[in-house]
Design a protein around this motif. Sequence first.
Motif, PDB file in Angstrom:
ATOM      1  N   ASP A 240      18.981 -29.924  18.006  1.00 38.58           N
ATOM      2  CA  ASP A 240      18.591 -31.136  16.328  1.00 38.58           C
ATOM      3  C   ASP A 240      17.143 -31.435  16.551  1.00 38.58           C
ATOM      4  OD1 ASP A 240      21.364 -30.360  15.665  1.00 38.58           O
ATOM      5  OD2 ASP A 240      21.053 -32.548  15.264  1.00 38.58           O
ATOM      6  N   GLY A 241      16.800 -31.913  17.680  1.00 40.78           N
ATOM      7  CA  GLY A 241      15.270 -32.062  18.234  1.00 40.78           C
ATOM      8  C   GLY A 241      14.730 -30.989  17.650  1.00 40.78           C
ATOM      9  N   GLN A 242      14.988 -29.707  18.456  1.00 43.15           N
ATOM     10  CA  GLN A 242      13.899 -28.984  19.044  1.00 43.15           C
ATOM     11  C   GLN A 242      13.637 -28.052  17.270  1.00 43.15           C
ATOM     12  OE1 GLN A 242      15.771 -26.968  21.476  1.00 43.15           O
ATOM     13  NE2 GLN A 242      14.663 -27.483  23.479  1.00 43.15           N
ATOM     14  N   LYS A 243      14.833 -28.508  16.961  1.00 38.81           N
ATOM     15  CA  LYS A 243      14.549 -27.294  14.673  1.00 38.81           C
ATOM     16  C   LYS A 243      13.927 -28.073  14.528  1.00 38.81           C
ATOM     17  CE  LYS A 243      19.122 -25.506  14.540  1.00 38.81           C
ATOM     18  NZ  LYS A 243      20.415 -26.325  15.921  1.00 38.81           N
ATOM     19  N   GLN A 244      14.371 -29.325  14.128  1.00 40.99           N
ATOM     20  CA  GLN A 244      12.836 -30.668  13.763  1.00 40.99           C
ATOM     21  C   GLN A 244      11.523 -30.641  13.754  1.00 40.99           C
ATOM     22  OE1 GLN A 244      14.292 -34.751  13.266  1.00 40.99           O
ATOM     23  NE2 GLN A 244      16.031 -33.697  13.811  1.00 40.99           N
ATOM     24  N   LYS A 245      11.071 -29.766  15.437  1.00 45.34           N
ATOM     25  CA  LYS A 245       9.622 -30.448  15.855  1.00 45.34           C
ATOM     26  C   LYS A 245       9.423 -28.573  15.813  1.00 45.34           C
ATOM     27  CE  LYS A 245       6.630 -30.454  20.133  1.00 45.34           C
ATOM     28  NZ  LYS A 245       5.690 -29.550  19.490  1.00 45.34           N
ATOM     29  N   LEU A 246       9.971 -27.823  16.131  1.00 43.79           N
ATOM     30  CA  LEU A 246       9.715 -26.123  14.801  1.00 43.79           C
ATOM     31  C   LEU A 246       9.404 -26.885  13.348  1.00 43.79           C
ATOM     32  CD1 LEU A 246       9.222 -23.116  16.081  1.00 43.79           C
ATOM     33  CD2 LEU A 246      11.650 -22.898  14.348  1.00 43.79           C
ATOM     34  N   TYR A 247      10.311 -26.779  12.749  1.00 43.04           N
ATOM     35  CA  TYR A 247       9.593 -27.107  11.413  1.00 43.04           C
ATOM     36  C   TYR A 247       8.414 -28.068  10.973  1.00 43.04           C
ATOM     37  CZ  TYR A 247      14.780 -25.470  10.828  1.00 43.04           C
ATOM     38  OH  TYR A 247      15.749 -24.454  10.561  1.00 43.04           O
ATOM     39  N   ALA A 248       7.995 -28.439  11.852  1.00 41.64           N
ATOM     40  CA  ALA A 248       6.919 -29.805  12.317  1.00 41.64           C
ATOM     41  C   ALA A 248       5.683 -28.425  12.147  1.00 41.64           C
ATOM     42  CB  ALA A 248       7.143 -30.766  12.760  1.00 41.64           C
TER      43      ALA A 248
ATOM     44  N   SER B 127      23.089 -26.421  12.860  1.00 36.90           N
ATOM     45  CA  SER B 127      22.907 -27.478  12.693  1.00 36.90           C
ATOM     46  C   SER B 127      23.216 -27.883  11.502  1.00 36.90           C
ATOM     47  CB  SER B 127      21.552 -28.138  13.006  1.00 36.90           C
ATOM     48  OG  SER B 127      21.501 -28.099  13.651  1.00 36.90           O
ATOM     49  N   PRO B 128      24.046 -28.251  10.843  1.00 32.66           N
ATOM     50  CA  PRO B 128      24.493 -28.069   9.392  1.00 32.66           C
ATOM     51  C   PRO B 128      22.945 -28.731   8.275  1.00 32.66           C
ATOM     52  CG  PRO B 128      24.911 -30.664  10.222  1.00 32.66           C
ATOM     53  CD  PRO B 128      24.469 -30.373  11.235  1.00 32.66           C
ATOM     54  N   LEU B 129      24.117 -27.176   7.560  1.00 30.06           N
ATOM     55  CA  LEU B 129      22.955 -26.474   6.379  1.00 30.06           C
ATOM     56  C   LEU B 129      22.028 -27.870   5.703  1.00 30.06           C
ATOM     57  CD1 LEU B 129      21.182 -24.601   4.642  1.00 30.06           C
ATOM     58  CD2 LEU B 129      23.343 -24.562   3.197  1.00 30.06           C
ATOM     59  N   LEU B 130      22.402 -29.151   4.802  1.00 28.66           N
ATOM     60  CA  LEU B 130      21.937 -30.734   4.242  1.00 28.66           C
ATOM     61  C   LEU B 130      20.576 -30.856   5.575  1.00 28.66           C
ATOM     62  CD1 LEU B 130      21.253 -32.255   1.695  1.00 28.66           C
ATOM     63  CD2 LEU B 130      23.432 -33.266   2.433  1.00 28.66           C
TER      64      LEU B 130
ATOM     65  N   LEU C 284      18.134 -28.557   5.525  1.00 28.97           N
ATOM     66  CA  LEU C 284      17.299 -28.877   4.326  1.00 28.97           C
ATOM     67  C   LEU C 284      16.750 -30.128   4.296  1.00 28.97           C
ATOM     68  CD1 LEU C 284      19.360 -27.185   1.473  1.00 28.97           C
ATOM     69  CD2 LEU C 284      17.759 -26.317   3.260  1.00 28.97           C
ATOM     70  N   LYS C 285      16.825 -30.925   4.785  1.00 25.83           N
ATOM     71  CA  LYS C 285      15.660 -32.580   4.649  1.00 25.83           C
ATOM     72  C   LYS C 285      14.760 -32.065   5.950  1.00 25.83           C
ATOM     73  CE  LYS C 285      20.010 -35.532   3.449  1.00 25.83           C
ATOM     74  NZ  LYS C 285      21.129 -36.390   3.648  1.00 25.83           N
ATOM     75  N   TRP C 286      15.245 -31.763   7.465  1.00 23.17           N
ATOM     76  CA  TRP C 286      14.138 -31.853   8.165  1.00 23.17           C
ATOM     77  C   TRP C 286      12.649 -30.873   7.270  1.00 23.17           C
ATOM     78  CZ3 TRP C 286      18.332 -29.871  12.289  1.00 23.17           C
ATOM     79  CH2 TRP C 286      19.007 -30.511  13.009  1.00 23.17           C
ATOM     80  N   LEU C 287      13.420 -29.599   6.560  1.00 25.68           N
ATOM     81  CA  LEU C 287      11.897 -28.737   6.334  1.00 25.68           C
ATOM     82  C   LEU C 287      11.181 -29.917   5.168  1.00 25.68           C
ATOM     83  CD1 LEU C 287      13.334 -25.625   5.181  1.00 25.68           C
ATOM     84  CD2 LEU C 287      12.099 -25.707   7.259  1.00 25.68           C
ATOM     85  N   GLU C 288      12.079 -30.965   4.516  1.00 32.44           N
ATOM     86  CA  GLU C 288      11.845 -31.700   3.433  1.00 32.44           C
ATOM     87  C   GLU C 288      10.637 -32.445   3.921  1.00 32.44           C
ATOM     88  OE1 GLU C 288      13.989 -31.508  -0.998  1.00 32.44           O
ATOM     89  OE2 GLU C 288      13.509 -33.019   0.573  1.00 32.44           O
TER      90      GLU C 288
END
Length: 249
Positions: free
Chosen positions: A132-140, A214-217, A220-224
């Motif tokens: 989860d954390g790595q995905k959030q960093k990737l999206y940022a 990770s869950p889709l919702l 989507l929030k991490w992208l926002e």
Amino acid sequence: MGDGDGKPAWQESDSTTFMDWSRYFVPRRATQIRIILDLVPNAGAGDGYVELCCGEGRLSEALLRARPEATLLALDGSAAMRRAAAARLAPFGDRACVTAFDLCGDDWRKLPQVPTDPLAIVSSLAVHHLDDGQKQKLYADMHNALKPGGRLIIADLIEHLSPAAKWVATWTWDESTREAALEHQGPGDPYQQFMATGWNYYADPNPDPIDKPSPLLAQLKWLEQAGFIEVDVHWLLAGHAIFSGRKAT
Ligand SMILES: C[S@@+](CC[C@H](N)C(=O)[O-])C[C@H]1O[C@@H](n2cnc3c(N)ncnc32)[C@H](O)[C@@H]1O
């Protein structure tokens, strides 16, 4: 990738299985590629695209065909995948570049081959190897990297939140593979391989630790949160979703 550090990672044997059978294992592959192409902004001269974890380069090939003005950097950690992608993209000459990287690391974000402001970053069936954390960093990081107006497009396995939803993903993926296998004419039975390799993540009570959807919702929030606008879901079948966000101009 499996580099001997003891952490679970994608292995070259996974690349071989995937290259042999992905046309059956990946639900509606041609439809997925078409949807991604429809979402990728049109390139002008000098615009670049990046594909993260390009595998054999099928999506990269489709992108280069559809957008003759664009250049594309195809990144993957598997030597076998890069060899296949390089052969597939060779006809595009210097419009295409295939390079090694580790999705889990940061170094590739500073590689000289990586365009400074790509117009699109795409990835298919790979981001679920990040937690989860790595995905959030990737999206940022991808939001920072993109050209204004550019789009990040992810096609990937998602985590379903209830046993009922997981069951639906399980049987719809089985069914999709069984249907695709009917078209197979060579040796071997793709559906039998799908079962024998335990490829259906949702059917496995103890899934391979390299798979961390990770869950889709949440995604989507991490992208926002990363700053993307027009965050949306474009397609979903058998636990496979296509979603994207655009960087404001
Ligand atoms: C399921 S395949 C998908 C390939 C391709 N994107 C497609 O849709 O056909 C996953 C890909 O991710 C790559 N991969 C997995 N973990 C990686 C990592 N940590 N760094 C770089 N590549 C990785 C593998 O080598 C493989 O090509």
